[in-house]
Design a protein around this motif. Structure first.
Motif, PDB file in Angstrom:
ATOM      1  N   UNK A  76      -9.502   1.987   6.304  1.00 31.98           N
ATOM      2  CA  UNK A  76     -10.916   2.150   5.956  1.00 31.98           C
ATOM      3  C   UNK A  76     -11.173   1.831   4.483  1.00 31.98           C
ATOM      4  N   UNK A  77     -10.156   2.044   3.637  1.00 30.64           N
ATOM      5  CA  UNK A  77     -10.328   1.854   2.199  1.00 30.64           C
ATOM      6  C   UNK A  77     -10.032   0.428   1.743  1.00 30.64           C
ATOM      7  N   UNK A  78      -9.389  -0.362   2.590  1.00 29.29           N
ATOM      8  CA  UNK A  78      -8.965  -1.699   2.185  1.00 29.29           C
ATOM      9  C   UNK A  78      -9.920  -2.764   2.713  1.00 29.29           C
ATOM     10  N   UNK A  79     -10.155  -3.817   1.914  1.00 26.91           N
ATOM     11  CA  UNK A  79     -11.072  -4.875   2.349  1.00 26.91           C
ATOM     12  C   UNK A  79     -10.420  -5.924   3.243  1.00 26.91           C
ATOM     13  N   UNK A  80      -9.098  -5.810   3.441  1.00 25.80           N
ATOM     14  CA  UNK A  80      -8.343  -6.779   4.246  1.00 25.80           C
ATOM     15  C   UNK A  80      -7.395  -6.007   5.164  1.00 25.80           C
ATOM     16  N   UNK A  81      -6.804  -6.664   6.164  1.00 25.19           N
ATOM     17  CA  UNK A  81      -5.877  -5.967   7.055  1.00 25.19           C
ATOM     18  C   UNK A  81      -4.657  -5.401   6.325  1.00 25.19           C
ATOM     19  N   UNK A  82      -4.080  -4.359   6.908  1.00 27.84           N
ATOM     20  CA  UNK A  82      -2.884  -3.703   6.391  1.00 27.84           C
ATOM     21  C   UNK A  82      -1.703  -4.003   7.303  1.00 27.84           C
ATOM     22  N   UNK A  83      -0.543  -4.282   6.699  1.00 24.23           N
ATOM     23  CA  UNK A  83       0.703  -4.440   7.445  1.00 24.23           C
ATOM     24  C   UNK A  83       1.722  -3.460   6.885  1.00 24.23           C
ATOM     25  N   UNK A  84       2.476  -2.803   7.758  1.00 21.61           N
ATOM     26  CA  UNK A  84       3.485  -1.819   7.354  1.00 21.61           C
ATOM     27  C   UNK A  84       4.884  -2.356   7.588  1.00 21.61           C
ATOM     28  N   UNK A  85       5.770  -2.071   6.627  1.00 22.27           N
ATOM     29  CA  UNK A  85       7.157  -2.550   6.667  1.00 22.27           C
ATOM     30  C   UNK A  85       8.111  -1.459   7.148  1.00 22.27           C
ATOM     31  N   UNK A  86       9.031  -1.851   8.023  1.00 25.69           N
ATOM     32  CA  UNK A  86      10.139  -0.971   8.386  1.00 25.69           C
ATOM     33  C   UNK A  86      11.088  -0.824   7.191  1.00 25.69           C
TER      34      UNK A  86
END
Length: 271
Positions: free
Chosen positions: A131-141
């Protein structure tokens, strides 16, 4: 559903120590910068040069801590958002990790307990970040030296359910899969078979060192053939939008870094 990933190509982690090297390396399609090391209102000249050429730059956070019990810090989220805007980034990446509690910093990217209760907390933290970011988020293992005794799921199951609940993208670090295989006996190929690779945003590749029977993912050495083999296994299952080489210290020559990028392309082409 996760957002459709953008095609990125083959890239390298931008570091101030090799800024000119990154600028002149042929065939660098995108770069990644540690978000905590840049000021959005005063970007390094090298990053401005790369952006002027149209090279995508991805802010990569190391301190958000979406795996903790506390909600993500609004100031850290605001910084990531400002970096994304200043760099016109296609996405932001972070780690699925526990990094602090009660104001105390762990000083390391620690694995999240893979329980139903933890999944619920992490999912809410991810939604707050999205919700706070203007672009998609990706999470790293992450690479782990231990597993929690109360784990109820494998890492692949945990990530799969998290993607289904939030639509978050995945940054798969094949060097971390190798680390977990060596240190914890967790098969990298089995993980690839179970990970939700349809949510893949891009891939990390890096080298490290073996010490006292443990593999340390130091990002200070050439990529082992075994790690490139895992990359090839990933490419046999999915066409990755991007693959990025991480190198954080003890930097080799320009020619050596160019050769490492060539080895990565070769591993991708072996499918």
């Amino acid at each position: 559903m996760a957002a459709e990933p953008r095609a990125l190509g083959v890239g390298i982690g931008w570091r101030p120590e090799i800024d000119l090297t990154v600028e002149r390396l042929p065939g660098v399609d995108f770069v990644e910068v540690i978000a905590e090391n840049v000021r959005p209102d005063r970007l390094p000249e090298s990053l401005r040069v790369l952006r002027g050429r149209g090279t995508p730059v991805i802010p990569h956070g190391v301190g958000l801590g979406v795996g903790g019990a506390e909600p993500p810090d609004p100031g850290r989220l605001a910084h990531l958002a400002a970096c994304a805007r200043a760099l016109e980034a296609p996405l932001v990446s972070e780690h699925l990790a526990f990094v602090r509690a009660g104001g105390m910093e762990a000083g390391h990217l620690l694995p999240v307990p893979r329980t139903r209760a933890a999944l619920s907390v992490v999912a809410e933290n991810v939604r707050r970040a999205q919700d706070a970011l203007p672009v998609p988020l990706a999470l790293e293992n992450v690479a782990a030296l231990f597993g929690w005794p109360e784990d109820e799921m494998t890492e692949a199951q945990f990530l799969g359910e998290l993607v289904e609940m939030t639509g978050v993208g995945l940054l798969i670090d094949v060097a971390n899969l190798y680390t977990n295989q060596v240190n914890l006996g967790l098969s990298a190929t089995e993980a690839l078979d179970r990970l939700p690779l349809s949510a893949l945003a891009y891939v990390h590749v890096a080298g490290g060192h073996s010490r006292d029977g443990l593999w340390h993912d130091t990002h200070t050495a050439y990529v082992p053939d075994d790690v490139l083999g895992i990359l090839s296994e990933l490419c046999a299952r999915v066409d990755p939008p991007g693959v990025l080489l991480e190198w954080d210290d003890d930097y080799p020559s320009d020619d050596a870094l160019d050769a490492e990028l060539g080895r990565i392309r070769g591993a991708m082409a072996r499918v």
